[in-house]
Scaffold this active site. Structure first.
Site, mmCIF file in Angstrom:
data_model
loop_
_atom_site.group_PDB
_atom_site.id
_atom_site.type_symbol
_atom_site.label_atom_id
_atom_site.label_comp_id
_atom_site.label_asym_id
_atom_site.label_seq_id
_atom_site.Cartn_x
_atom_site.Cartn_y
_atom_site.Cartn_z
ATOM 1 N N LYS A 29 0.862 -1.182 0.000
ATOM 2 C CA LYS A 29 0.000 0.000 0.000
ATOM 3 C C LYS A 29 0.898 1.232 0.000
ATOM 4 O O LYS A 29 1.780 1.381 0.859
ATOM 5 C CB LYS A 29 -0.853 -0.016 1.260
ATOM 6 C CG LYS A 29 -2.282 0.391 1.032
ATOM 7 C CD LYS A 29 -3.009 0.260 2.342
ATOM 8 C CE LYS A 29 -4.460 0.536 2.213
ATOM 9 N NZ LYS A 29 -5.087 0.680 3.521
HETATM 10 C C1 E4P Z 1 -8.342 1.438 3.351
HETATM 11 O O1 E4P Z 1 -7.552 0.675 2.840
HETATM 12 C C2 E4P Z 1 -8.147 2.114 4.646
HETATM 13 O O2 E4P Z 1 -7.483 1.243 5.524
HETATM 14 C C3 E4P Z 1 -9.435 2.473 5.329
HETATM 15 O O3 E4P Z 1 -10.545 2.093 4.563
HETATM 16 C C4 E4P Z 1 -9.484 3.830 5.921
HETATM 17 O O4 E4P Z 1 -10.745 4.037 6.473
HETATM 18 P P1 E4P Z 1 -11.083 5.159 7.581
HETATM 19 O O5 E4P Z 1 -11.446 6.406 6.862
HETATM 20 O O6 E4P Z 1 -12.233 4.572 8.322
HETATM 21 O O7 E4P Z 1 -9.840 5.304 8.413
#
Ligand code: E4P
Length: 217
Positions: free
Chosen positions: A83
């Protein structure tokens, strides 16, 4: 539509895998920090439970650092996806990693044009954050819709992961527009199973069945 689990919490990951609804896992530094565990060990454990893509995020600020971290994380298991935060630096790291056949997931995407740039850089996955957009008064799902249209216009093969999901309606909307993957926090995933009429129906069937057993005794 595939269901990824948006968590680094092993009990939830094991439970979702047992139920058959963990097609993949996405983590981020915030989710990992909650677990208070060594990151590479945790990634290895997740990959031992889930066969699908497991996203692990790099935290370096420069291309070389991101690529170095990405290579190290990718060496943990074949299904690790790196990521990388969206940006000019991030997309250079994406190009370098994908050239080495290491799959990437571009995160913190908030517009369809960012998604297009990520796809052009060769990202395997792109994660638009819909909940955070909704939080600031934008329609997050429109970004997903437009991204899907743009990727199809140019025959770009990055897969969209609907991220930052806050409630079951987000999952429904994602499914209705044909999003290929949604990553859901465990709290949202378990809500998808619940319906008061299902619970009431099961209770009624049970009661009627034991009534019959009593009658036949
Ligand atoms: C995606 O890969 C992220 O880990 C995640 O969806 C972030 O979500 P949040 O806005 O609830 O932190």
């Amino acid at each position: 539509m595939k269901f990824f689990l948006d968590t680094a919490h092993m009990p939830d990951i094991r439970k979702a895998a047992a139920v058959g609804v963990a097609d993949g896992v996405t983590t981020n530094p915030t989710l990992v920090a909650k677990e208070k565990r060594d990151f590479p060990t945790l990634v290895g454990e997740i990959c031992s439970v889930v066969d699908g893509p497991v996203s692990a995020e790099v935290t370096a600020d420069d291309v070389e650092g991101m690529v170095r971290e990405g290579r190290a994380l990718a060496s943990i298991a074949a299904n690790v996806v790196i990521k990388v935060p969206f940006g000019q630096v991030g997309l250079q790291a994406v190009r370098a990693l994908e050239r080495e056949k290491i799959h990437t997931n571009v995160t913190l995407v908030f517009s369809p044009l960012q998604a297009l740039l990520a796809a052009r850089a060769g990202a395997s996955y792109i994660s638009p954050f819909i909940g955070r957009l909704d939080d600031v008064g934008h329609r997050g799902m429109e970004v997903v819709e437009q991204t899907l249209e743009i990727l199809s216009n140019y025959d770009l093969h990055a897969q969209v992961i609907v991220a930052s999901v806050r409630h079951p309606l987000h999952v429904l909307e994602a499914a209705l527009i044909g999003a290929p993957i949604v990553t859901v926090p465990p709290s949202v995933l378990w809500k998808l199973f619940d319906h008061p009429l299902t619970e009431a129906g099961i209770a009624r069937f049970k009661a009627d069945w034991s009534g019959l057993q009593e009658t036949l005794r």
